[in-house]
Write an enzyme that holds these catalytic residues in place. Structure first.
Site, PDB file in Angstrom:
ATOM      1  N   LYS A   1      -8.704 -11.490  -0.279  1.00  0.00           N
ATOM      2  CA  LYS A   1      -7.509 -12.054   0.368  1.00  0.00           C
ATOM      3  C   LYS A   1      -7.544 -13.581   0.334  1.00  0.00           C
ATOM      4  CE  LYS A   1      -5.546  -8.125   1.345  1.00  0.00           C
ATOM      5  NZ  LYS A   1      -4.286  -7.714   0.696  1.00  0.00           N
TER       6      LYS A   1
ATOM      7  N   ASP B   1      -1.314   2.413 -10.772  1.00  0.00           N
ATOM      8  CA  ASP B   1      -2.523   1.822 -10.201  1.00  0.00           C
ATOM      9  C   ASP B   1      -2.475   0.329 -10.540  1.00  0.00           C
ATOM     10  OD1 ASP B   1      -5.012   0.822  -9.630  1.00  0.00           O
ATOM     11  OD2 ASP B   1      -6.120   2.436 -10.618  1.00  0.00           O
ATOM     12  N   VAL B   2      -2.317  -0.510  -9.517  1.00  0.00           N
ATOM     13  CA  VAL B   2      -2.103  -1.937  -9.790  1.00  0.00           C
ATOM     14  C   VAL B   2      -3.306  -2.619 -10.444  1.00  0.00           C
ATOM     15  CG1 VAL B   2      -0.361  -2.283  -7.975  1.00  0.00           C
ATOM     16  CG2 VAL B   2      -2.798  -2.647  -7.438  1.00  0.00           C
TER      17      VAL B   2
ATOM     18  N   TYR C   1     -13.327  -7.760   1.122  1.00  0.00           N
ATOM     19  CA  TYR C   1     -11.914  -7.860   1.520  1.00  0.00           C
ATOM     20  C   TYR C   1     -11.537  -9.322   1.753  1.00  0.00           C
ATOM     21  CZ  TYR C   1      -7.611  -6.586   4.031  1.00  0.00           C
ATOM     22  OH  TYR C   1      -6.304  -6.444   4.431  1.00  0.00           O
TER      23      TYR C   1
ATOM     24  N   THR D   1      -0.819   0.694  10.829  1.00  0.00           N
ATOM     25  CA  THR D   1      -0.589   1.460   9.594  1.00  0.00           C
ATOM     26  C   THR D   1      -1.797   2.377   9.388  1.00  0.00           C
ATOM     27  OG1 THR D   1      -1.797  -0.022   8.115  1.00  0.00           O
ATOM     28  CG2 THR D   1       0.512  -0.575   8.542  1.00  0.00           C
TER      29      THR D   1
ATOM     30  N   ASN E   1       1.751  -5.972  -2.873  1.00  0.00           N
ATOM     31  CA  ASN E   1       1.234  -5.639  -1.542  1.00  0.00           C
ATOM     32  C   ASN E   1       0.105  -4.619  -1.544  1.00  0.00           C
ATOM     33  OD1 ASN E   1       1.562  -4.941   1.472  1.00  0.00           O
ATOM     34  ND2 ASN E   1       2.176  -3.030   0.464  1.00  0.00           N
TER      35      ASN E   1
ATOM     36  N   ASP F   1       3.201   3.196  -6.270  1.00  0.00           N
ATOM     37  CA  ASP F   1       2.016   3.542  -5.476  1.00  0.00           C
ATOM     38  C   ASP F   1       1.114   4.479  -6.287  1.00  0.00           C
ATOM     39  OD1 ASP F   1       1.764   3.371  -2.058  1.00  0.00           O
ATOM     40  OD2 ASP F   1       0.323   4.629  -3.136  1.00  0.00           O
TER      41      ASP F   1
HETATM   42  N1  LIG Z   1      -2.685  -2.964   8.355  1.00  0.00           N
HETATM   43  C1  LIG Z   1      -3.179  -4.155   8.613  1.00  0.00           C
HETATM   44  O1  LIG Z   1      -3.611  -4.439   9.743  1.00  0.00           O
HETATM   45  C2  LIG Z   1      -3.178  -5.231   7.555  1.00  0.00           C
HETATM   46  C3  LIG Z   1      -3.435  -6.548   7.952  1.00  0.00           C
HETATM   47  C4  LIG Z   1      -3.435  -7.553   6.987  1.00  0.00           C
HETATM   48  C5  LIG Z   1      -3.193  -7.246   5.660  1.00  0.00           C
HETATM   49  N2  LIG Z   1      -2.956  -5.955   5.295  1.00  0.00           N
HETATM   50  C6  LIG Z   1      -2.663  -5.696   3.898  1.00  0.00           C
HETATM   51  O2  LIG Z   1      -1.386  -5.128   3.806  1.00  0.00           O
HETATM   52  C7  LIG Z   1      -1.291  -4.372   2.598  1.00  0.00           C
HETATM   53  C8  LIG Z   1      -0.710  -3.000   2.920  1.00  0.00           C
HETATM   54  O3  LIG Z   1      -1.620  -2.349   3.796  1.00  0.00           O
HETATM   55  P1  LIG Z   1      -1.156  -1.232   4.838  1.00  0.00           P
HETATM   56  O4  LIG Z   1      -1.767  -1.592   6.133  1.00  0.00           O
HETATM   57  O5  LIG Z   1       0.302  -0.993   4.724  1.00  0.00           O
HETATM   58  O6  LIG Z   1      -2.021  -0.021   4.257  1.00  0.00           O
HETATM   59  P2  LIG Z   1      -1.646   1.486   3.855  1.00  0.00           P
HETATM   60  O7  LIG Z   1      -2.955   2.088   3.534  1.00  0.00           O
HETATM   61  O8  LIG Z   1      -0.763   2.092   4.880  1.00  0.00           O
HETATM   62  O9  LIG Z   1      -0.789   1.289   2.521  1.00  0.00           O
HETATM   63  C9  LIG Z   1      -1.368   0.847   1.330  1.00  0.00           C
HETATM   64  C10 LIG Z   1      -0.693   1.579   0.173  1.00  0.00           C
HETATM   65  O10 LIG Z   1      -1.233   1.047  -1.056  1.00  0.00           O
HETATM   66  C11 LIG Z   1      -1.463   2.132  -1.933  1.00  0.00           C
HETATM   67  N3  LIG Z   1      -2.493   1.760  -2.898  1.00  0.00           N
HETATM   68  C12 LIG Z   1      -3.834   1.668  -2.702  1.00  0.00           C
HETATM   69  N4  LIG Z   1      -4.448   1.330  -3.836  1.00  0.00           N
HETATM   70  C13 LIG Z   1      -3.485   1.205  -4.771  1.00  0.00           C
HETATM   71  C14 LIG Z   1      -3.498   0.870  -6.144  1.00  0.00           C
HETATM   72  N5  LIG Z   1      -4.649   0.642  -6.801  1.00  0.00           N
HETATM   73  N6  LIG Z   1      -2.318   0.802  -6.823  1.00  0.00           N
HETATM   74  C15 LIG Z   1      -1.140   1.072  -6.184  1.00  0.00           C
HETATM   75  N7  LIG Z   1      -1.076   1.418  -4.879  1.00  0.00           N
HETATM   76  C16 LIG Z   1      -2.232   1.469  -4.181  1.00  0.00           C
HETATM   77  C17 LIG Z   1      -1.896   3.278  -1.036  1.00  0.00           C
HETATM   78  O11 LIG Z   1      -1.725   4.539  -1.670  1.00  0.00           O
HETATM   79  C18 LIG Z   1      -0.967   3.083   0.166  1.00  0.00           C
HETATM   80  O12 LIG Z   1       0.234   3.795   0.000  1.00  0.00           O
HETATM   81  C19 LIG Z   1      -2.696  -4.371   2.004  1.00  0.00           C
HETATM   82  O13 LIG Z   1      -2.781  -5.350   1.002  1.00  0.00           O
HETATM   83  C20 LIG Z   1      -3.570  -4.731   3.184  1.00  0.00           C
HETATM   84  O14 LIG Z   1      -4.770  -5.335   2.769  1.00  0.00           O
HETATM   85  C21 LIG Z   1      -2.931  -4.942   6.217  1.00  0.00           C
END
Ligand SMILES: NC(=O)c1ccc[n+]([C@@H]2O[C@H](COP(=O)([O-])OP(=O)(O)OC[C@H]3O[C@@H](n4cnc5c(N)ncnc54)[C@H](O)[C@@H]3O)[C@@H](O)[C@H]2O)c1
Length: 263
Positions: A160, A61-62, A156, A191, A88, A34
């Site tokens: 995706k 940083d991915v 976004y 989240t 993810n 992360d």
């Molecule tokens: N929460 C939702 O409703 C939802 C719905 C569909 C898809 N998603 C996707 O699920 C995934 C996880 O989201 P979440 O809801 O758990 O969000 P979150 O914000 O709780 O977690 C995301 C994590 O990714 C980390 N991160 C951000 N940029 C980064 C980078 N450049 N390199 C490494 N780490 C990085 C952040 O520090 C955080 O810990 C994302 O891809 C998001 O687009 C979320």
């Protein structure tokens, strides 16, 4: 999943954290990656407490090639070469298209799509080198398939949509090597990413706009819990889904099955 080597990006929070802990509970070794190094380290400690024989938290940083490569090197030293990979990490920035700053638009694509590519590429390189089978899961979104009523979602959605197409192409390339590539499509999940606009009080009482909307607009009448998405991801990562590749597993409470109109 016992003793399987799992790498999770964005593992410090939300869905990634839930997947890391669910894998740990099943006895897997974990590399939690992360940009929030402290959160990654915390999740790694929790993973050990949950049953992981080994776990490491790593800053990465991915969107950066060298950063992802180093994270894989360090993960491989700590737990062995990862063969179950959850790509993810993601961010969401919304703006009307005619006002979107190109820098912000590119950043969303860099983290969500290029980050997925780099995470998969580094993982695949090591799996191909060692002739190992594996399973990769990438995180997509309903916005890959349908427009969001909230609007301003072009970056976004494009990122995706790219992820959902990417898994189909990658799945075909690596099927002969026994490496499966799938996407999970989480619906609105409780989240930090989803409730960024809510106040503490709204969050505590469940009265933030997103939860109110969820009750009326999502067929199952609520947001997903991160653990519910994690259950689908763990299934895809594990050999229980051994005949599944190139798929987008929708886990959205019926969101995409429903037309916005009653007619
Ligand atoms: N929460 C939702 O409703 C939802 C719905 C569909 C898809 N998603 C996707 O699920 C995934 C996880 O989201 P979440 O809801 O758990 O969000 P979150 O914000 O709780 O977690 C995301 C994590 O990714 C980390 N991160 C951000 N940029 C980064 C980078 N450049 N390199 C490494 N780490 C990085 C952040 O520090 C955080 O810990 C994302 O891809 C998001 O687009 C979320």
């Amino acid at each position: 999943m016992r003793n399987e080597r799992v790498l999770v990006t964005g593992g410090g929070s939300g869905i990634g954290r839930a997947v890391a802990l669910a894998c740990a509970h099943r006895g897997a070794k974990l590399a939690v990656v992360d940009t929030d190094a402290e959160a990654a380290a915390d999740v790694a400690s929790s993973a050990i407490a949950a049953g992981a024989p080994r776990a490491v938290g790593l800053w990465c940083d991915v969107s950066s090639e060298s950063s992802v490569s180093k994270a894989y090197d360090r993960a491989s030293e700590a737990i062995g070469v990862p063969s179950r990979i959850f790509a993810n990490a993601g961010i969401e920035v919304n703006a009307q298209l005619h006002e979107f700053e190109p820098e912000s638009w590119r950043r969303v694509l860099d983290v969500n799509l290029v980050g997925t590519f780099l995470t998969c590429r580094e993982g695949l390189r090591r799996l191909v080198e060692t002739a190992s089978p594996g399973s990769i899961v990438c995180t997509s979104s309903p916005s890959a398939f349908v427009g969001f009523a909230g609007g301003g979602n072009s970056a976004y959605a494009a990122s995706k949509g790219g992820v959902s197409a990417f898994v189909r192409a990658a799945a075909l390339d690596y099927a002969p090597l026994g490496i499966r590539v799938n996407a999970v499509v989480p619906g609105a999940t409780d989240t930090p990413m989803l409730v960024t606009g809510a106040t503490e009080e709204e969050r505590a009482t469940g009265r933030d706009q997103i939860r109110i909307a969820a009750r009326t607009q999502i067929p199952l009448g609520r947001l997903a819990r991160a653990a519910e998405i994690a259950a689908a991801v763990v299934w895809l990562l594990s050999d229980e889904s051994s005949y599944v590749t190139g798929s987008n597993l929708v886990c959205d409470g019926g969101l995409m099955a429903k037309s916005a109109n009653t007619f």
